[in-house]
Scaffold this motif. Structure first.
Motif, PDB file in Angstrom:
ATOM      1  N   GLU A 104       0.789  -1.225   0.000  1.00  0.00           N
ATOM      2  CA  GLU A 104       0.000   0.000   0.000  1.00  0.00           C
ATOM      3  C   GLU A 104       0.827   1.284   0.000  1.00  0.00           C
ATOM      4  O   GLU A 104       0.306   2.347  -0.353  1.00  0.00           O
ATOM      5  CB  GLU A 104      -0.891   0.062   1.259  1.00  0.00           C
ATOM      6  CG  GLU A 104      -1.757  -1.167   1.485  1.00  0.00           C
ATOM      7  CD  GLU A 104      -1.042  -2.278   2.241  1.00  0.00           C
ATOM      8  OE1 GLU A 104      -1.602  -3.377   2.342  1.00  0.00           O
ATOM      9  OE2 GLU A 104       0.090  -2.041   2.728  1.00  0.00           O
ATOM     10  N   PHE A 105       2.088   1.208   0.373  1.00  0.00           N
ATOM     11  CA  PHE A 105       2.828   2.416   0.738  1.00  0.00           C
ATOM     12  C   PHE A 105       3.637   3.004  -0.411  1.00  0.00           C
ATOM     13  O   PHE A 105       3.765   2.419  -1.480  1.00  0.00           O
ATOM     14  CB  PHE A 105       3.733   2.122   1.929  1.00  0.00           C
ATOM     15  CG  PHE A 105       2.985   1.592   3.131  1.00  0.00           C
ATOM     16  CD1 PHE A 105       2.045   2.379   3.773  1.00  0.00           C
ATOM     17  CD2 PHE A 105       3.209   0.308   3.599  1.00  0.00           C
ATOM     18  CE1 PHE A 105       1.349   1.902   4.874  1.00  0.00           C
ATOM     19  CE2 PHE A 105       2.513  -0.178   4.690  1.00  0.00           C
ATOM     20  CZ  PHE A 105       1.584   0.612   5.338  1.00  0.00           C
ATOM     21  N   GLU A 106       4.203   4.184  -0.145  1.00  0.00           N
ATOM     22  CA  GLU A 106       4.966   4.937  -1.133  1.00  0.00           C
ATOM     23  C   GLU A 106       6.457   4.652  -0.970  1.00  0.00           C
ATOM     24  O   GLU A 106       6.996   4.717   0.128  1.00  0.00           O
ATOM     25  CB  GLU A 106       4.706   6.426  -0.932  1.00  0.00           C
ATOM     26  CG  GLU A 106       5.358   7.334  -1.942  1.00  0.00           C
ATOM     27  CD  GLU A 106       5.002   8.783  -1.674  1.00  0.00           C
ATOM     28  OE1 GLU A 106       5.704   9.418  -0.849  1.00  0.00           O
ATOM     29  OE2 GLU A 106       4.025   9.280  -2.261  1.00  0.00           O
ATOM     30  N   GLY A 107       7.121   4.317  -2.085  1.00  0.00           N
ATOM     31  CA  GLY A 107       8.554   4.091  -2.039  1.00  0.00           C
ATOM     32  C   GLY A 107       8.983   2.929  -2.910  1.00  0.00           C
ATOM     33  O   GLY A 107       8.176   2.085  -3.294  1.00  0.00           O
ATOM     34  N   PRO A 108      10.277   2.850  -3.242  1.00  0.00           N
ATOM     35  CA  PRO A 108      10.781   1.838  -4.170  1.00  0.00           C
ATOM     36  C   PRO A 108      10.543   0.398  -3.706  1.00  0.00           C
ATOM     37  O   PRO A 108      10.264  -0.478  -4.536  1.00  0.00           O
ATOM     38  CB  PRO A 108      12.278   2.150  -4.265  1.00  0.00           C
ATOM     39  CG  PRO A 108      12.393   3.592  -3.887  1.00  0.00           C
ATOM     40  CD  PRO A 108      11.321   3.842  -2.880  1.00  0.00           C
ATOM     41  N   ARG A 109      10.690   0.135  -2.393  1.00  0.00           N
ATOM     42  CA  ARG A 109      10.479  -1.239  -1.927  1.00  0.00           C
ATOM     43  C   ARG A 109       9.042  -1.668  -2.156  1.00  0.00           C
ATOM     44  O   ARG A 109       8.780  -2.805  -2.566  1.00  0.00           O
ATOM     45  CB  ARG A 109      10.829  -1.382  -0.444  1.00  0.00           C
ATOM     46  CG  ARG A 109      10.656  -2.815   0.069  1.00  0.00           C
ATOM     47  CD  ARG A 109      11.202  -3.017   1.467  1.00  0.00           C
ATOM     48  NE  ARG A 109      10.354  -2.475   2.498  1.00  0.00           N
ATOM     49  CZ  ARG A 109       9.283  -3.112   3.001  1.00  0.00           C
ATOM     50  NH1 ARG A 109       8.934  -4.301   2.541  1.00  0.00           N
ATOM     51  NH2 ARG A 109       8.566  -2.560   3.961  1.00  0.00           N
ATOM     52  N   TYR A 110       8.114  -0.779  -1.917  1.00  0.00           N
ATOM     53  CA  TYR A 110       6.702  -1.116  -2.086  1.00  0.00           C
ATOM     54  C   TYR A 110       6.342  -1.222  -3.566  1.00  0.00           C
ATOM     55  O   TYR A 110       5.538  -2.084  -3.949  1.00  0.00           O
ATOM     56  CB  TYR A 110       5.844  -0.071  -1.369  1.00  0.00           C
ATOM     57  CG  TYR A 110       6.284   0.132   0.059  1.00  0.00           C
ATOM     58  CD1 TYR A 110       6.085  -0.857   1.017  1.00  0.00           C
ATOM     59  CD2 TYR A 110       6.948   1.304   0.448  1.00  0.00           C
ATOM     60  CE1 TYR A 110       6.508  -0.682   2.327  1.00  0.00           C
ATOM     61  CE2 TYR A 110       7.372   1.479   1.746  1.00  0.00           C
ATOM     62  CZ  TYR A 110       7.157   0.488   2.679  1.00  0.00           C
ATOM     63  OH  TYR A 110       7.590   0.661   3.975  1.00  0.00           O
ATOM     64  N   ASP A 111       6.946  -0.374  -4.403  1.00  0.00           N
ATOM     65  CA  ASP A 111       6.759  -0.511  -5.852  1.00  0.00           C
ATOM     66  C   ASP A 111       7.213  -1.900  -6.304  1.00  0.00           C
ATOM     67  O   ASP A 111       6.538  -2.550  -7.117  1.00  0.00           O
ATOM     68  CB  ASP A 111       7.569   0.550  -6.600  1.00  0.00           C
ATOM     69  CG  ASP A 111       7.043   1.954  -6.407  1.00  0.00           C
ATOM     70  OD1 ASP A 111       5.859   2.112  -6.046  1.00  0.00           O
ATOM     71  OD2 ASP A 111       7.832   2.907  -6.596  1.00  0.00           O
ATOM     72  N   ALA A 112       8.361  -2.340  -5.779  1.00  0.00           N
ATOM     73  CA  ALA A 112       8.902  -3.645  -6.173  1.00  0.00           C
ATOM     74  C   ALA A 112       7.996  -4.773  -5.714  1.00  0.00           C
ATOM     75  O   ALA A 112       7.797  -5.760  -6.438  1.00  0.00           O
ATOM     76  CB  ALA A 112      10.305  -3.819  -5.590  1.00  0.00           C
ATOM     77  N   ARG A 113       7.416  -4.647  -4.532  1.00  0.00           N
ATOM     78  CA  ARG A 113       6.524  -5.700  -4.040  1.00  0.00           C
ATOM     79  C   ARG A 113       5.256  -5.792  -4.890  1.00  0.00           C
ATOM     80  O   ARG A 113       4.797  -6.886  -5.218  1.00  0.00           O
ATOM     81  CB  ARG A 113       6.191  -5.460  -2.568  1.00  0.00           C
ATOM     82  CG  ARG A 113       7.387  -5.686  -1.639  1.00  0.00           C
ATOM     83  CD  ARG A 113       7.054  -5.430  -0.180  1.00  0.00           C
ATOM     84  NE  ARG A 113       6.007  -6.296   0.304  1.00  0.00           N
ATOM     85  CZ  ARG A 113       6.183  -7.585   0.623  1.00  0.00           C
ATOM     86  NH1 ARG A 113       7.363  -8.166   0.495  1.00  0.00           N
ATOM     87  NH2 ARG A 113       5.175  -8.310   1.070  1.00  0.00           N
ATOM     88  N   ARG A 114       4.690  -4.651  -5.250  1.00  0.00           N
ATOM     89  CA  ARG A 114       3.510  -4.678  -6.124  1.00  0.00           C
ATOM     90  C   ARG A 114       3.849  -5.306  -7.475  1.00  0.00           C
ATOM     91  O   ARG A 114       3.076  -6.114  -8.017  1.00  0.00           O
ATOM     92  CB  ARG A 114       2.955  -3.263  -6.301  1.00  0.00           C
ATOM     93  CG  ARG A 114       2.247  -2.717  -5.071  1.00  0.00           C
ATOM     94  CD  ARG A 114       1.611  -1.362  -5.333  1.00  0.00           C
ATOM     95  NE  ARG A 114       2.589  -0.283  -5.416  1.00  0.00           N
ATOM     96  CZ  ARG A 114       2.962   0.483  -4.402  1.00  0.00           C
ATOM     97  NH1 ARG A 114       2.450   0.289  -3.192  1.00  0.00           N
ATOM     98  NH2 ARG A 114       3.841   1.464  -4.576  1.00  0.00           N
ATOM     99  N   ALA A 115       5.010  -4.948  -8.007  1.00  0.00           N
ATOM    100  CA  ALA A 115       5.419  -5.492  -9.306  1.00  0.00           C
ATOM    101  C   ALA A 115       5.587  -7.005  -9.232  1.00  0.00           C
ATOM    102  O   ALA A 115       5.223  -7.732 -10.180  1.00  0.00           O
ATOM    103  CB  ALA A 115       6.714  -4.830  -9.762  1.00  0.00           C
ATOM    104  N   GLU A 116       6.147  -7.508  -8.147  1.00  0.00           N
ATOM    105  CA  GLU A 116       6.349  -8.957  -8.020  1.00  0.00           C
ATOM    106  C   GLU A 116       5.031  -9.705  -7.884  1.00  0.00           C
ATOM    107  O   GLU A 116       4.894 -10.822  -8.394  1.00  0.00           O
ATOM    108  CB  GLU A 116       7.261  -9.261  -6.834  1.00  0.00           C
ATOM    109  CG  GLU A 116       8.713  -8.866  -7.047  1.00  0.00           C
ATOM    110  CD  GLU A 116       9.362  -9.555  -8.241  1.00  0.00           C
ATOM    111  OE1 GLU A 116       8.927 -10.671  -8.596  1.00  0.00           O
ATOM    112  OE2 GLU A 116      10.298  -8.970  -8.808  1.00  0.00           O
TER     113      GLU A 116
END
Length: 334
Positions: free
Chosen positions: A180-192
């Motif tokens: 749910e959150f903002e930032g590169p780690r969270y972007d990567a989790r959504r992408a995976e």
């Protein structure tokens, strides 16, 4: 609160709570709150591997049965959590070294559990928390778990294939945190997660929903636009969304109860904005329903002496402001 026949004509997203059987059965006021407010009741721990199967021959269905049957008698939905998780594995399972034996245990576990609840549970968390905490780090993107070490990436399609066969009518879910959150780690989790959904679909497997655990940190910004985009991307793949474990983690918020609840109102509102902008969720489920019973103080206690306030009702079972916000959003239905 379950709607009247007239209100049922208006589309509405169900609200539910995941609770433990001991607390549920020991506290009549808590149980009455659940009956009054919830459309869905989920056993929070009773169907996890270690509690269900403390020894290899055992399947201890009875505690979860009591909750599921209670819900059904009152016209409430219920769902299962979870076939595959990295935690709560019993020692006898972790002692298995032979991949063929591990596969046989997993298949038997899903087949027997799904068969026992066929027709009574509307959905199952087939896999829970299979993505690495930071999938960009070495060893990612899959989490290092017993199942990953014994069976590799194939344990995920194996679990879905078995669940599809064992209960064809149940909705099958990938459940995951920090989406749910903002930032590169969270972007990567959504992408995976999107990558995993596509890979399963490429194998001809059905993924009905992604569960957003939504353990919301009051001090971390929800990325409403990214969450909405994630929901739209899933919808384009024919995959729904579920808020599966909503609560608010407030140990970084300074101030009195009003300040803590105001911070919770902001983060919950932002989450709901992003969630509903992506697609209408199947349900919104809180991990517990009252601050009377919650995991948060044990895991992330406040350091100022004030109690954590993670759930929509306080310890006296009084609703908080953010619960009204949630109910309003669910009543709109989209």
């Amino acid at each position: 609160m379950r709607s009247s026949p007239a209100a049922a004509l208006t589309p509405r997203v169900p609200f539910g709570a995941a609770v433990q059987v001991d607390q549920f059965e020991a506290d009549a006021d808590y149980r009455a709150l659940i009956e009054r407010e919830c459309d869905l009741l989920m056993p929070s721990n009773e169907l996890k591997f270690g509690l269900l199967r403390p020894t290899r021959p055992e399947f201890l269905f009875e505690p979860a049965d009591r909750m599921v049957n209670w819900a059904r008698e009152r016209g409430m939905l219920s769902r299962g959590h979870a076939f595959v998780w990295w935690s709560t594995n019993p020692p006898w399972l972790e002692a298995i070294r032979d991949p063929a034996d591990a596969e046989a245990v997993l298949v038997e576990h899903i087949e027997r559990t799904a068969a026992h609840y066929r027709g009574r549970l509307g959905s199952w968390d087939v896999v829970n928390e299979v993505i690495a905490h930071d999938p960009r780090e070495r060893g990612g993107p899959m989490r290092d778990t017993f199942w990953q070490r014994r069976l590799g990436n194939r344990h995920v399609p194996l679990a879905f294939r078995t669940a599809m066969r064992a209960d064809p009518e149940a909705r099958l879910v990938i459940n995951e945190y920090d989406l749910e959150f903002e930032g590169p780690r969270y972007d990567a989790r959504r992408a995976e997660i999107l990558k995993l959904v596509r890979a399963l679909q490429d194998e001809g497997l059905r993924v009905d929903m992604v569960g957003l655990q939504a353990h919301l940190y009051s001090h971390i910004k929800v990325d409403r636009e990214a969450l909405a985009r994630f929901g739209r991307d899933l919808k384009a793949l024919g995959v729904g969304l579920l808020a599966s474990e909503l609560d608010v983690i407030d140990f970084q918020v300074r101030g009195d109860e009003d300040a803590i609840d105001h911070a919770a109102e902001i983060v919950v509102s932002d989450f709901l904005d992003g969630l509903f902008a992506g697609q209408r969720p199947y349900a919104v489920i809180t991990w517990g329903i009252s601050d009377r019973y919650t995991w948060v103080p044990d895991a992330m206690p406040r350091t100022d002496g004030r109690p954590n306030r993670p759930l929509p009702f306080d310890t006296a079972l009084r609703p908080k402001v953010w619960y009204a916000t949630l109910r309003h959003r669910l009543a709109l239905g989209g």
